[in-house]
Design a protein around this motif. Structure first.
Motif, short mmCIF file in Angstrom:
data_model
loop_
_atom_site.label_atom_id
_atom_site.label_comp_id
_atom_site.label_asym_id
_atom_site.label_seq_id
_atom_site.Cartn_x
_atom_site.Cartn_y
_atom_site.Cartn_z
N LYS A 10 0.85 -1.20 0.00
CA LYS A 10 0.00 0.00 0.00
C LYS A 10 0.89 1.24 0.00
O LYS A 10 1.88 1.31 0.70
CB LYS A 10 -0.90 0.01 1.23
CG LYS A 10 -2.02 -0.99 1.16
CD LYS A 10 -2.96 -0.83 2.35
CE LYS A 10 -4.11 -1.78 2.27
NZ LYS A 10 -3.84 -3.12 2.72
N GLY A 11 0.52 2.21 -0.80
CA GLY A 11 1.25 3.46 -0.87
C GLY A 11 2.35 3.48 -1.92
O GLY A 11 2.83 4.54 -2.29
N GLU A 13 2.11 2.95 -4.98
CA GLU A 13 1.62 3.52 -6.23
C GLU A 13 1.93 5.02 -6.34
O GLU A 13 1.93 5.57 -7.43
CB GLU A 13 0.11 3.27 -6.41
CG GLU A 13 -0.77 3.91 -5.38
CD GLU A 13 -0.92 3.12 -4.08
OE1 GLU A 13 -1.62 3.62 -3.20
OE2 GLU A 13 -0.34 2.03 -3.96
N THR A 75 -4.79 2.42 -7.48
CA THR A 75 -4.96 2.23 -6.04
C THR A 75 -4.06 1.13 -5.48
O THR A 75 -3.89 1.03 -4.28
CB THR A 75 -6.42 1.89 -5.70
OG1 THR A 75 -6.80 0.70 -6.41
CG2 THR A 75 -7.34 3.04 -6.08
N GLU A 76 -3.49 0.31 -6.35
CA GLU A 76 -2.50 -0.68 -5.94
C GLU A 76 -1.53 -0.91 -7.08
O GLU A 76 -1.83 -0.64 -8.23
CB GLU A 76 -3.08 -2.06 -5.58
CG GLU A 76 -4.50 -2.25 -5.46
CD GLU A 76 -4.86 -3.68 -5.08
OE1 GLU A 76 -4.94 -4.54 -5.97
OE2 GLU A 76 -5.08 -3.93 -3.89
N ASN A 104 1.19 -3.16 5.87
CA ASN A 104 0.68 -2.45 4.69
C ASN A 104 0.93 -3.23 3.39
O ASN A 104 0.78 -2.67 2.32
CB ASN A 104 1.29 -1.04 4.59
CG ASN A 104 2.72 -1.06 4.09
OD1 ASN A 104 3.49 -1.96 4.40
ND2 ASN A 104 3.08 -0.06 3.32
N GLU A 105 1.27 -4.50 3.51
CA GLU A 105 1.56 -5.30 2.32
C GLU A 105 0.60 -6.47 2.19
O GLU A 105 0.17 -7.05 3.20
CB GLU A 105 3.00 -5.82 2.36
CG GLU A 105 4.01 -4.70 2.29
CD GLU A 105 5.43 -5.15 2.52
OE1 GLU A 105 6.30 -4.77 1.72
OE2 GLU A 105 5.68 -5.89 3.50
N THR A 106 0.27 -6.80 0.96
CA THR A 106 -0.60 -7.93 0.64
C THR A 106 0.12 -8.78 -0.38
O THR A 106 0.80 -8.25 -1.26
CB THR A 106 -1.92 -7.42 0.03
OG1 THR A 106 -2.58 -6.58 0.97
CG2 THR A 106 -2.84 -8.57 -0.38
#
Length: 142
Positions: A10-11, A13, A75-76, A104-106
């Motif tokens: 996340k972030g 991008e 958004t990702e 914050n990671e997937t």
């Protein structure tokens, strides 16, 4: 069965082109990468520069159009990937769960198509694909 595990931070991008990972996070990730290697399941892995350092080539109307990053509305994005070879989707999930990712990671897990999964006409259209893969693997080893 081959699976690609895609890291989606996340972030990332909106990260600046010169954004670098934290050394402690990289050290923890290297231990994980070593475990994948030692288990004999790791095929390849790479980290990716942020989208602000990249471009997208789209083909609206059949004409290539280049857009410089960052990409509005994204958004990702991908931060990196692992290609692994395991016995099942459950094994891939088990490896993803072991990753020292931050909150914050997937990790998205996607199975790679094998040629025998395709119908005969698709296999025929892709004649030479296996040779192409072998050549590119050989080039990387050289």
């Amino acid at each position: 069965m081959r699976f690609m595990m895609l890291m989606i931070p996340k972030g990332y991008e909106t990260a600046e082109p010169d954004t670098m990972p934290d050394a402690d996070a990289v050290a923890a990730m290297m231990k994980y990468n070593e475990a994948l290697k030692e288990a004999g399941v790791l095929l390849s892995l790479d980290g990716l520069h942020p989208p602000s350092a990249g471009v997208r080539v789209s083909f609206a109307g059949g004409k290539p159009e280049v857009t410089e990053g960052p990409f509005p509305g994204a958004t990702e994005c991908l931060g990196g990937y692992w290609m692994i070879d395991v016995k099942s989707k459950e094994d891939a999930i088990a490896w993803a769960k072991r990753c020292p990712a931050s909150e914050n990671e997937t990790i998205e897990i996607r199975q790679v198509f094998e040629m025998e999964e395709f119908p005969a006409d698709v296999q025929e259209a892709a004649a030479g694909f296996a040779d192409m893969q072998a050549e590119t693997r050989q080039r990387r080893k050289a």
